[in-house]
Design a protein around this motif. Sequence first.
Motif, mmCIF file in Angstrom:
data_model
loop_
_atom_site.group_PDB
_atom_site.id
_atom_site.type_symbol
_atom_site.label_atom_id
_atom_site.label_comp_id
_atom_site.label_asym_id
_atom_site.label_seq_id
_atom_site.Cartn_x
_atom_site.Cartn_y
_atom_site.Cartn_z
ATOM 1 N N PRO A 169 0.815 -1.226 0.000
ATOM 2 C CA PRO A 169 0.000 0.000 0.000
ATOM 3 C C PRO A 169 0.848 1.277 0.000
ATOM 4 C CG PRO A 169 -0.887 -1.562 1.568
ATOM 5 C CD PRO A 169 0.437 -2.112 1.109
ATOM 6 N N ALA A 170 2.027 1.223 0.646
ATOM 7 C CA ALA A 170 2.909 2.390 0.644
ATOM 8 C C ALA A 170 3.406 2.654 -0.775
ATOM 9 C CB ALA A 170 4.089 2.164 1.590
ATOM 10 N N LEU A 171 3.820 1.587 -1.439
ATOM 11 C CA LEU A 171 4.300 1.705 -2.816
ATOM 12 C C LEU A 171 3.195 2.226 -3.734
ATOM 13 C CD1 LEU A 171 6.232 1.056 -5.191
ATOM 14 C CD2 LEU A 171 5.428 -1.306 -5.087
ATOM 15 N N LEU A 192 -4.668 7.312 -17.686
ATOM 16 C CA LEU A 192 -4.613 5.925 -18.163
ATOM 17 C C LEU A 192 -3.182 5.389 -18.158
ATOM 18 C CD1 LEU A 192 -7.262 6.129 -20.976
ATOM 19 C CD2 LEU A 192 -7.368 4.768 -18.893
ATOM 20 N N ARG A 193 -2.237 6.225 -18.574
ATOM 21 C CA ARG A 193 -0.847 5.777 -18.616
ATOM 22 C C ARG A 193 -0.346 5.433 -17.213
ATOM 23 N NH1 ARG A 193 1.075 9.976 -21.051
ATOM 24 N NH2 ARG A 193 1.360 10.973 -19.039
ATOM 25 N N GLU A 194 -0.698 6.290 -16.254
ATOM 26 C CA GLU A 194 -0.180 6.102 -14.897
ATOM 27 C C GLU A 194 -0.873 4.957 -14.161
ATOM 28 O OE1 GLU A 194 2.347 7.633 -13.807
ATOM 29 O OE2 GLU A 194 2.544 9.536 -14.874
ATOM 30 N N LEU A 195 -1.952 4.454 -14.761
ATOM 31 C CA LEU A 195 -2.682 3.346 -14.154
ATOM 32 C C LEU A 195 -1.983 2.019 -14.345
ATOM 33 C CD1 LEU A 195 -6.448 3.647 -15.024
ATOM 34 C CD2 LEU A 195 -5.438 3.039 -12.840
ATOM 35 N N ILE A 196 -1.171 1.957 -15.402
ATOM 36 C CA ILE A 196 -0.641 0.654 -15.817
ATOM 37 C C ILE A 196 0.120 -0.048 -14.685
ATOM 38 C CG2 ILE A 196 0.886 -0.506 -17.455
ATOM 39 C CD1 ILE A 196 0.221 1.795 -19.429
ATOM 40 N N LEU A 197 1.125 0.650 -14.125
ATOM 41 C CA LEU A 197 1.952 0.008 -13.109
ATOM 42 C C LEU A 197 1.154 -0.411 -11.870
ATOM 43 C CD1 LEU A 197 4.803 -0.945 -12.607
ATOM 44 C CD2 LEU A 197 5.355 1.297 -11.680
ATOM 45 N N PRO A 198 0.328 0.509 -11.294
ATOM 46 C CA PRO A 198 -0.454 0.071 -10.129
ATOM 47 C C PRO A 198 -1.362 -1.127 -10.420
ATOM 48 C CG PRO A 198 -0.514 2.456 -10.305
ATOM 49 C CD PRO A 198 0.193 1.958 -11.527
ATOM 50 N N SER A 199 -1.974 -1.161 -11.615
ATOM 51 C CA SER A 199 -2.868 -2.302 -11.879
ATOM 52 C C SER A 199 -2.068 -3.593 -11.994
ATOM 53 C CB SER A 199 -3.678 -2.126 -13.166
ATOM 54 O OG SER A 199 -3.665 -0.844 -13.634
ATOM 55 N N ILE A 200 -0.913 -3.508 -12.641
ATOM 56 C CA ILE A 200 -0.095 -4.719 -12.769
ATOM 57 C C ILE A 200 0.312 -5.218 -11.382
ATOM 58 C CG2 ILE A 200 2.140 -5.588 -13.556
ATOM 59 C CD1 ILE A 200 1.873 -3.818 -15.994
ATOM 60 N N ILE A 201 0.726 -4.282 -10.528
ATOM 61 C CA ILE A 201 1.129 -4.672 -9.171
ATOM 62 C C ILE A 201 -0.008 -5.374 -8.447
ATOM 63 C CG2 ILE A 201 1.650 -3.730 -6.880
ATOM 64 C CD1 ILE A 201 3.349 -1.610 -8.274
ATOM 65 N N SER A 202 -1.215 -4.801 -8.552
ATOM 66 C CA SER A 202 -2.311 -5.337 -7.749
ATOM 67 C C SER A 202 -2.694 -6.751 -8.146
ATOM 68 C CB SER A 202 -3.531 -4.416 -7.852
ATOM 69 O OG SER A 202 -4.011 -4.433 -9.182
ATOM 70 N N GLY A 239 10.077 9.209 -0.926
ATOM 71 C CA GLY A 239 10.339 8.610 0.379
ATOM 72 C C GLY A 239 9.655 7.257 0.497
ATOM 73 N N LEU A 240 8.400 7.179 0.061
ATOM 74 C CA LEU A 240 7.681 5.902 0.134
ATOM 75 C C LEU A 240 8.277 4.884 -0.837
ATOM 76 C CD1 LEU A 240 3.929 6.937 0.538
ATOM 77 C CD2 LEU A 240 5.399 5.873 2.224
ATOM 78 N N LEU A 241 8.648 5.359 -2.026
ATOM 79 C CA LEU A 241 9.252 4.429 -2.999
ATOM 80 C C LEU A 241 10.561 3.853 -2.458
ATOM 81 C CD1 LEU A 241 8.859 6.109 -6.508
ATOM 82 C CD2 LEU A 241 7.636 4.148 -5.583
ATOM 83 N N SER A 242 11.291 4.671 -1.693
ATOM 84 C CA SER A 242 12.601 4.230 -1.210
ATOM 85 C C SER A 242 12.486 3.086 -0.210
ATOM 86 C CB SER A 242 13.352 5.394 -0.571
ATOM 87 O OG SER A 242 12.856 5.659 0.723
ATOM 88 N N VAL A 243 11.256 2.759 0.198
ATOM 89 C CA VAL A 243 11.070 1.639 1.122
ATOM 90 C C VAL A 243 11.290 0.303 0.408
ATOM 91 C CG1 VAL A 243 9.414 0.500 2.646
ATOM 92 C CG2 VAL A 243 9.462 2.987 2.529
ATOM 93 N N VAL A 244 11.030 0.297 -0.902
ATOM 94 C CA VAL A 244 11.037 -0.979 -1.615
ATOM 95 C C VAL A 244 12.420 -1.666 -1.647
ATOM 96 C CG1 VAL A 244 10.525 -2.106 -3.813
ATOM 97 C CG2 VAL A 244 8.989 -0.349 -2.945
#
Lengths: 700, 700
Positions: free
Chosen positions: A525-527, A578-588, B394-399
């Motif tokens: 969730p932090a990421l 839409l572009r910025e959605l890609i990474l979060p959706s893949i992660i989830s 800062g949050l990304l640096s947690v990974v």
Amino acid sequence: MAVAFLLVSFLAGLISIGMAVYFRHLVLKEDPGNEKMVTVAGYIEDGAKAYIKVQYMVLSIFVGALFLVILFLLPSPLAPSERYTVWFNWEQALAYIIGSVGSMLAGYLGLYVGVKANTRAAQACTVGTKAGFNVAFFGGSVMGLAVVGVALIGVSVLYFIFETPLIVLGFSFGASSIALFMKCGGGIFTKTADVGADLVGKAEYDLPEDDPRNPATIADNVGDNVGDIAGMGSDLFDSYVASIVAAMMLAASLALIINIDITIDSTLRATLVVAPVVLCGVGLIASLIGIFIIKYRKAEDPGKALNNGTYYATLIFAGIAALFTWILTLDLNSEGSLLLWRIYFAVLIGLASGIVMGFTSDYFTRDDKKPTRNIANAAKEGHAVVILSGFSYGLLSVVPPTLGIILAMAVSYLLAGVFGVAMAAVGMLAIVGTIVSNDAYGPIVDNARAIAEQGELGDDVIRTADHLDSAGNTAKAITKGFAIGAANLTVFALLFSFAEESGISMVDLLRIEVLIGAFVGVVVPALFSALLVLAVQRNAAKMVDEIRRQFEENPKILTGEEPADFKKTIDIATKGSLRELILPSIISITVPIAIGMIFGVAALGAFLAGAILSGFVFAVFMSNSGGAWDNAKKWIEDGNLGGKGTDVHKASITGDTVGDPFKDTAGPSINTLLVVMSLTASIFMGLLLLFNHGAGLITF
Amino acid sequence: MAVAFLLVSFLAGLISIGMAVYFRHLVLKEDPGNEKMVTVAGYIEDGAKAYIKVQYMVLSIFVGALFLVILFLLPSPLAPSERYTVWFNWEQALAYIIGSVGSMLAGYLGLYVGVKANTRAAQACTVGTKAGFNVAFFGGSVMGLAVVGVALIGVSVLYFIFETPLIVLGFSFGASSIALFMKCGGGIFTKTADVGADLVGKAEYDLPEDDPRNPATIADNVGDNVGDIAGMGSDLFDSYVASIVAAMMLAASLALIINIDITIDSTLRATLVVAPVVLCGVGLIASLIGIFIIKYRKAEDPGKALNNGTYYATLIFAGIAALFTWILTLDLNSEGSLLLWRIYFAVLIGLASGIVMGFTSDYFTRDDKKPTRNIANAAKEGHAVVILSGFSYGLLSVVPPTLGIILAMAVSYLLAGVFGVAMAAVGMLAIVGTIVSNDAYGPIVDNARAIAEQGELGDDVIRTADHLDSAGNTAKAITKGFAIGAANLTVFALLFSFAEESGISMVDLLRIEVLIGAFVGVVVPALFSALLVLAVQRNAAKMVDEIRRQFEENPKILTGEEPADFKKTIDIATKGSLRELILPSIISITVPIAIGMIFGVAALGAFLAGAILSGFVFAVFMSNSGGAWDNAKKWIEDGNLGGKGTDVHKASITGDTVGDPFKDTAGPSINTLLVVMSLTASIFMGLLLLFNHGAGLITF
């Protein structure tokens, strides 16, 4: 016999859709106002439709791909149920498609009416507060009723046909994957426009809020609709269906109710499985009655009216639910009847704690309470201190709802074990029709205020619209607290049903792979928050460049002689989101599967638990700090601490701008993330069990 | 036979103390510079001593009270060990006192030399970089060597006499409770002064950094010493001892090493118990040799010199540790020998991952890398955007450090089970002498720079001091990453030893009381961070009022004709830091006990795990975002993006000010919080087992 009760929910769903169509009709027949207003409203409508068109096109590809994955890669024999006899998973895949399309449909209907209601509400404000309120409230109710109606019809029909919650799970997964896109995408869109408009318009050119000369003003108004109406609607749709599914799955597979000495025979089990659906149908009826009471009561304070709607719905629900519980017990022996009454109280506790949570988040964001007042005062010391203050109060605000959730979990568990917890989640979401209606009211009056200003309806009308708007903000704060609490209890229920489904007997944190799973879960969730905030920041920078470019290349925009190029700014917000959605959706979707494949199903359970807990902290913190900064700024703008234009005001704007992506992008998206990850774990269970019988690729 | 090896550590400890005294002598015989410098240094010294005096007085009461609790309320028969035959717990209570006093002593010694070294380092800068570097480095080494020396002597003597790690646990708890006060208190002090000085001095009166006219300048310098020397020293002292104790307790009670088919006979067990102490002795010797290599090498870049010291110490440690591992295997059979070599590699992996973590946190805070550069660029869009950017990075640096810790845990677990994890923590902390020395170097050169400016030593000397200072900042970033990683692995080890000690076989997240424990655990670090940030914000506001008052009441302060009242500002920082400490300290000790009493020991285990994971996220996020904001500001001050005085610079100052309490108060205090809570759980185990045999008051 018990299955027959599905009819209640099915009918309630049909009535709900009917009412939505009727309210739509009521709204559309209102006067849309003068030409200027219609023009502005037209821009907003076009923008919203353009966004939805692109969004749904991309979504279709995504949904199609996942449909194929579910159909072919998750063949039925892998799932732990003897129902599956064919080699491919067409039932779940079909349910998935229905869930997706249903969610899209509900979102579209709500959005369609929302963008029609705004100008009509503005025009109605010329008549009076109650008239304006009615238009906005019925406009918002369309979304609320559509969401609940589609969900209940989907769930009851699918369960009636296939008779297994696993198929309803597919429906729920469909709703969730849409919600993730709608919520995150809408959140990025709305804040890209809002932050961009504020940074250049307010800070550099000293334009007021909603000034038509600002090229991002329309995009900002569009954002309110796509983020707060369609986004929040699909988010609650998603939690709603997921809570029902979790309870149904637990009821279907639970070997025993811990702490209660009871044998679950087939009659009792059948009753338990349909109970969540029936109670949700009852909740919908209660919501409908609540809406009508508000309609026929005479004029009152709009904020009070919204809250009263919630109270009525709650009380009516408690009454009718008792009646239906009694009816359901008629088939059962005394043991079973007792259990059902215990469940009834678990449901009430869930609902009560949801309302308490809503009001807690209201406390932390109201400008007449200590936290927001202190944050406003901190603005006297400058930009940095207002940030530190809001940050701290945001984190402190996590404590009361944590205690609320813990209490609800503990009591409902004592009443009926993990099934009790699941039913508390169902209870919390039972009156979601009312909640979504109240929430969708917010952006409509927010837009109405903007349109009244741009349509030059005069100060009195704007003041009326302002009054309606401030009630909308309070409603929004309460809804957010409610949504987070409901999602939280729901994902706990999903965790338990996941554990039941997988057959793991424990998730032991002393095992290293489980601990690693929990570790990754806490970090995700932090990421996710970081990625969404960064997305808004990056997109807003592009928006800023575009606004500056327009002002520099065409000075006539600033003088008001020529209109700004709204399409371009809407385009930036749409494509960026839409572009910025890609990474979060893949992660989830991929991270839960990866954890399950590498470290095993128990580690995946710990991953989910870790994500739920840390996600709760981040969701509450971000929503409340953002809300408090917003209201601190508004309080200063009302003339306190020197009012507009002072350094104190500027510092408070910094707080508000930082809070924007917190409260409207990252914070509320975490709910959806948690539901999607939990459902992914359940849906892909069959696949995960292939790896070392669920123990994972690495053995410790 | 194995116990005889304790002599190695005891002697290493003695040599270390001897070297500390010798380095103190080296520093003191240096020229303290001109009269002005001596005056300023005198103010700083007096301020630091005044703070320490009040702090230690309050601490004595606290320590006395806990001594009585341990002595009378935790009578020995309750602890699960047959060693205890008397009815009161004098052995653990005595060890507790020794640990507390030892920690205070080491802190005092380091601080005493630190405040003497600053002016001497400034004066030495007139000779050259190497001369200035040497004074600061030896000044810092006093702290490093004192910390490690006192810790090793304490641990080896106590274990030699009492022959049980449970007594050493008392020593560790003593060290931790002091560390909590020193770290949080120092952190609040230093940032109260820093933020206060910046808000009025820089923002309102345009005074440069370290301007002697600013009444809070001396308090700020004092803060560097009490926060970064005494605070960080006691923090690492605490982690260091805790890591040794966790490994010893596991070695003493472990029934088997998971994954390895081996019988633990009494010879092997005795060797395993002393192994952590012996390896730490070896680490100390390696640190000493590293320090001497730096001393006798010819001039080089100070940053490089510090890093090289770390590399030398690491390599030398790997070599000597191999030798001692071999010697320890001489007594053992082939199975035991193999296990010892596996442990050796677990130790190396811990150390390697500590270094990698340090450099990761360096990456996220260096001004020539992408994150900090992007944050600096975000300042172009204003105050809010620089905050959003730093928050996200800062949050990304947690990974990355999460993956590092997970890898270290997984591999060390595969090598030697949970004991392997504990030994990885020991390995990470083995060269802590070097790490603390490098860290304490930072505030000394920071102060030296200020004194050089106030002593009017000229631009060349100030540039030299600046050069030393920037190396100190890099060292500090690395140390912080290191400290967080080390504390994290240590608390994992403490969690495992807690589980062993309590006899719980699992911490099952599917049990509701365990889930509730984890929930509270995840929330506590957020609450703790909020309280500390709020403390700084509140105190800084008082400091701001005082500075404004002094400037208004006596205009001669601003013209430099009369000195500001430094004592008053130091007093505000001192009293404020102590007052604001109360609630966090109470939380850190009472919440674990309450969870254990109400929900049982397994829930307490989940509480600790939850707190460790979420604490890691908050600690890394806050430290790195704060560091990145700081360096982004410095990069802009170096003339980039317009340089000083521009709006971009002002926005970057907002970032830095927000980051101050993040990186120097809340972030690093979380380490100590986690260690204190983990040790509290272990120390109060006997008490908790009284409640329903450890199942807690509420049964689900």
